[in-house]
Design a protein around this motif. Structure first.
Motif, short mmCIF file in Angstrom:
data_model
loop_
_atom_site.label_atom_id
_atom_site.label_comp_id
_atom_site.label_asym_id
_atom_site.label_seq_id
_atom_site.Cartn_x
_atom_site.Cartn_y
_atom_site.Cartn_z
N LEU A 26 0.84 -1.20 0.00
CA LEU A 26 0.00 0.00 0.00
C LEU A 26 0.87 1.24 0.00
O LEU A 26 1.94 1.26 0.62
N ILE A 27 0.41 2.27 -0.69
CA ILE A 27 1.12 3.56 -0.70
C ILE A 27 0.11 4.65 -0.34
O ILE A 27 -0.82 4.91 -1.12
N PHE A 28 0.28 5.25 0.82
CA PHE A 28 -0.55 6.40 1.16
C PHE A 28 0.05 7.63 0.50
O PHE A 28 1.26 7.87 0.61
N PHE A 29 -0.80 8.38 -0.18
CA PHE A 29 -0.28 9.56 -0.87
C PHE A 29 -1.30 10.69 -0.76
O PHE A 29 -2.44 10.55 -1.16
N CYS A 30 -0.85 11.79 -0.22
CA CYS A 30 -1.71 12.93 0.06
C CYS A 30 -1.27 14.10 -0.83
O CYS A 30 -0.15 14.57 -0.73
N SER A 31 -2.19 14.55 -1.72
CA SER A 31 -1.85 15.66 -2.61
C SER A 31 -3.08 16.49 -2.89
O SER A 31 -4.10 15.95 -3.31
N PRO A 32 -3.02 17.80 -2.64
CA PRO A 32 -1.95 18.57 -2.02
C PRO A 32 -1.62 18.00 -0.64
O PRO A 32 -2.51 17.63 0.09
N ASN A 33 -0.33 18.00 -0.38
CA ASN A 33 0.14 17.36 0.85
C ASN A 33 -0.11 18.22 2.08
O ASN A 33 0.03 19.43 2.06
N ASN A 34 -0.52 17.54 3.11
CA ASN A 34 -0.54 18.12 4.45
C ASN A 34 0.67 17.52 5.14
O ASN A 34 0.72 16.30 5.26
N PRO A 35 1.67 18.24 5.52
CA PRO A 35 1.72 19.67 5.82
C PRO A 35 2.40 20.56 4.77
O PRO A 35 2.39 21.77 4.95
N THR A 36 2.97 20.01 3.72
CA THR A 36 3.86 20.88 2.91
C THR A 36 3.10 21.79 1.96
O THR A 36 3.67 22.73 1.40
N SER A 84 -7.45 14.91 -8.93
CA SER A 84 -7.83 13.54 -8.56
C SER A 84 -6.81 12.60 -9.18
O SER A 84 -6.31 12.84 -10.28
N ILE A 85 -6.52 11.51 -8.47
CA ILE A 85 -5.62 10.51 -9.04
C ILE A 85 -6.24 9.91 -10.30
O ILE A 85 -5.53 9.45 -11.19
N PHE A 86 -7.57 9.97 -10.39
CA PHE A 86 -8.23 9.34 -11.53
C PHE A 86 -8.12 10.17 -12.81
O PHE A 86 -8.61 9.77 -13.85
N GLU A 87 -7.45 11.33 -12.72
CA GLU A 87 -7.09 12.04 -13.95
C GLU A 87 -5.97 11.30 -14.70
O GLU A 87 -5.72 11.57 -15.87
N ILE A 88 -5.31 10.42 -13.98
CA ILE A 88 -4.20 9.68 -14.59
C ILE A 88 -4.74 8.39 -15.22
O ILE A 88 -5.37 7.58 -14.53
N PRO A 89 -4.51 8.19 -16.53
CA PRO A 89 -5.03 6.98 -17.17
C PRO A 89 -4.52 5.72 -16.45
O PRO A 89 -3.35 5.64 -16.07
N GLY A 90 -5.42 4.79 -16.22
CA GLY A 90 -5.03 3.54 -15.57
C GLY A 90 -5.08 3.58 -14.06
O GLY A 90 -4.93 2.55 -13.40
N TYR A 97 -5.11 7.36 -2.01
CA TYR A 97 -4.85 8.74 -2.39
C TYR A 97 -5.77 9.68 -1.62
O TYR A 97 -6.99 9.56 -1.71
N ASP A 98 -5.21 10.58 -0.87
CA ASP A 98 -6.00 11.51 -0.06
C ASP A 98 -6.04 12.86 -0.78
O ASP A 98 -5.02 13.54 -0.89
N ALA A 99 -7.23 13.21 -1.24
CA ALA A 99 -7.41 14.44 -2.03
C ALA A 99 -8.20 15.49 -1.25
O ALA A 99 -8.88 16.33 -1.83
N ALA A 100 -8.08 15.45 0.08
CA ALA A 100 -8.91 16.31 0.92
C ALA A 100 -8.72 17.80 0.63
O ALA A 100 -9.60 18.62 0.89
#
Lengths: 439, 439
Positions: free
Chosen positions: A215-225, A265-271, A250-253
């Motif tokens: 699993l890869i947790f990925f937050c974008s825009p990132n909290n805190p940066t 959204s990550i779903f903008e990326i094909p696949g 993918y956290d898109a909050a």
């Protein structure tokens, strides 16, 4: 996500524990002997007690006690402060009142969320991304959904997180048993892969040296940066997940705050639908931090190794461990996504982003390296040579401003502090004045 | 707790899964090869697919299709139908509107719930039981709290449940790994102790033959049997837990319906605070099934074997995996517990209990053995010699009434059906008429 109150039970008197047992002393002894047999879960045991926002609150309270006349400015916790547009609260008020009349009353709704709201979410946030209504699970917020996703997936799976990042990914992973022991020297859990995302690599991990995890947790825009991953970067991430057979959570909050061409959204990326779950929230873009509403997208294309659709299991989790978001709140969510509601929210978001710009300009004018504040409402400031708690303390003691020490988001945050742009404008301007005088 | 809609993803085309991979065929192959590596969790795998209320909904829909003119009466799912008293919805509407003005806006509240609401819960439900405000954790409902308690406690712990009982205890236990394999012959999970609670033992388990388990789920008034445990029985249960060093997870979601001297809280039993967690809800007594509000009491006296207070871990779970109930909904909860609100709710509850009496009288007049309906809004009817699905089908086909087959609540429910008293009066009267004609 963080209250300013943490329950710390009073010291428990051990004597009181046995005071109710049977009057027959033999039996009482037997009972006392067997009394407490439930061992604490190893996972809870390995969870670090240091609860970032509790620590901040303690220091803030101590300061306030020592300086009763100080006007404290709170730019710590990322909590929204601007009122919610009337069109949205009116919709909630109407829905509440409708529950008092026979024709308006509603009991249980679908655990997965009301259809109209799911449709509005699909149309507003996933246009042209082939996200279907039934792939959207409406919830009471992103933090809650993170833990539901944790329950969904096998506890033996390995995880990677950005470093620094929002602490709930790690904490909830530890709670379900994916953390391993905590190493105080490194500030890291043994079984977790920390993907360094700093200024030196443009806040995106070096995937060529990142070990494979499930699993890869990925937050974008990132909290805190406050930094958003670019399309090119997210393409790399999706390809990396495919090559490794990993799932991206993918956290898109904060996606609604993106101002450039970065994907929302990550779903903008094909696949991506074959490798990602997306979690999002009304908290930050609609000021719903206390109202509670979020959603998670689990694509039909996302399958386990045996071909079984993960969405089926997630549906089961939602039906068993959750019971749907409040119908009153969902009515508010729908109003947020009406053309008028969404326009009004954009004004509030612009206001917060102007706050961010004021803070960025302040620190830049002082010669400091500042990140974020362009695609996300957080400002991330580097103080070379100082620990982030030192900076936190100095800014608190000398300017009466509450920030967040970067180390609270992982070892990669050391030397940084985070400021929230969610404050009121006058507070932000006053903070800017004090900081210019101080630094 | 159960929606009438369950998401069943469309058949997934396996071809579509690989359609996005790279154009370079070699790379595409490599990616496809590695593509899906995440194994399905053994726990989710062992969870039975048969989702009771989905099955009921399917049969109901089929019936409706075959009989488009039938006036279906739904006494299946325990969903409230009467409007919420105006004093309560007005409080929620006011709170919603207040969020639109600068002075009224609130962001994150304490994850554990607002103080006034916790105080009102303590005063209303736990008078003279020494339950402190800080031991009460306000939530979005009992079903959600069950799964948070599951996350709290080690997955290796053994469990016992009443048989029959509300399915979420078992399902959520299986999800966190406490179920073991399901045995189709017995209808039981291997690692779970089923405590038979039938008419023959006055709906209370024979504790002298019940094996020790770490956790004991206990629902009183019980769903589906509608029977409440007596003070004497609960004393036995608490003593049993003490002798075995077990924790009771006590579900009091229907406690407000108790009409006799049966305890409305496990904490009425001296010493229970050392062995029990209590979960409760606004859903059934306030018609909040769709509004979402509940609470859990974790006493300070409840300790792990090593003496560590369980409340501290639960607080951590609530802060990490939850973010507080909606502030709008909490305002409604507070209004429910005002003298005027509570009086109004009592009228609605009386109305439901009159429904229950009508149903009890109907079945009794037909010579059937009927249980429940006195301390809880469920009526539990025995049809000796018939399977509960047979009875369900006959009542559906011949009287157009939806019930719940008892077997859905565990093997101990075979031969019974459950009827909900939460319908409107005219439906209940019409159901009574049809049943008298049918049986």
């Amino acid at each position: 996500m963080f209250s300013s109150f943490v329950c710390i039970p009073r010291a428990i008197s051990f004597q009181s524990i046995t005071s109710h047992s049977s009057s027959k002393s033999e039996k009482a002894q037997r009972i006392d002997h067997h009394f407490r047999k439930i061992h604490r879960s190893v996972n809870m045991e390995s969870l670090q007690n240091r609860y970032l926002f509790a620590e901040i609150f303690m220091r803030e309270s101590e300061y306030a006690e020592r300086n009763p006349n100080a006007r404290l400015i709170k730019l710590g916790i990322g909590d929204t402060t601007e009122p919610i547009p009337d069109i949205i609260t009116s919709a909630m008020a109407e829905q509440a009142l409708a529950l008092s009349i026979a024709q308006g009353y509603k009991g249980y709704g679908p655990e997965q969320g009301n259809r109209e709201l799911k449709r509005a979410i699909a149309e507003t946030f996933y246009k042209d991304m082939q996200v279907k209504e039934n792939e959207i699970f409406v919830s009471d917020g992103a933090q809650c959904d993170i833990s539901r996703v944790q329950m969904l997936l096998d506890s033996s799976l390995s995880i990677a997180v950005q470093d620094p990042t929002f602490p709930a990914y790690i904490d909830s992973s530890v709670i379900v048993g994916r953390g391993g022991t905590f190493k105080a020297e490194s500030g890291k859990y043994k079984k977790i892969v920390y993907m360094k995302c700093g200024a030196e690599n443009n806040f995106f991990p070096n995937l060529s040296t990142t070990p494979r995890t499930d699993l890869i947790f990925f937050c974008s825009p990132n909290n805190p940066t406050g930094s958003a991953a670019s399309r090119q970067q997210l393409k790399q991430l999706v390809e990396f997940a495919k090559e490794n057979g990993s799932i991206i959570i993918y956290d898109a909050a904060y996606a609604a705050y993106i101002s450039d061409e970065s994907p929302r959204s990550i779903f903008e990326i094909p696949g991506a639908k074959e490798v990602a779950i997306e979690i999002s929230s009304f908290s930050k873009f609609a000021g719903f931090t206390g109202v509670r509403l979020g959603w998670t997208v689990v694509p039909e294309e996302l399958l386990y190794a045996n071909g079984y659709p993960i969405i089926k299991d997630y549906d089961r989790i939602v039906c068993t461990c959750f019971n749907g978001a409040s119908n009153i709140v969902q009515a508010g969510g729908l109003a947020c996504l009406s053309p008028q509601g969404f326009q009004a929210l954009k004004r509030t978001m612009r206001n917060y982003m102007e706050n961010a710009k004021i803070l960025v300009d302040t620190f830049e004018s002082l010669g400091l390296k500042v990140y974020g504040g362009k695609n996300g409402p957080y400002v991330w400031v580097h103080f070379p040579g100082l620990s982030s708690w030192q900076v936190f303390n100095q800014i608190l003691e000398r300017a009466a401003i509450v920030t967040v020490p970067g180390i609270g988001f992982g070892p990669g945050g050391e030397g940084y502090i985070r400021l929230s742009a969610f404050g009121h404008r006058d507070s932000v301007l006053e903070a800017s004045r004090r900081l210019r005088m101080l630094l």
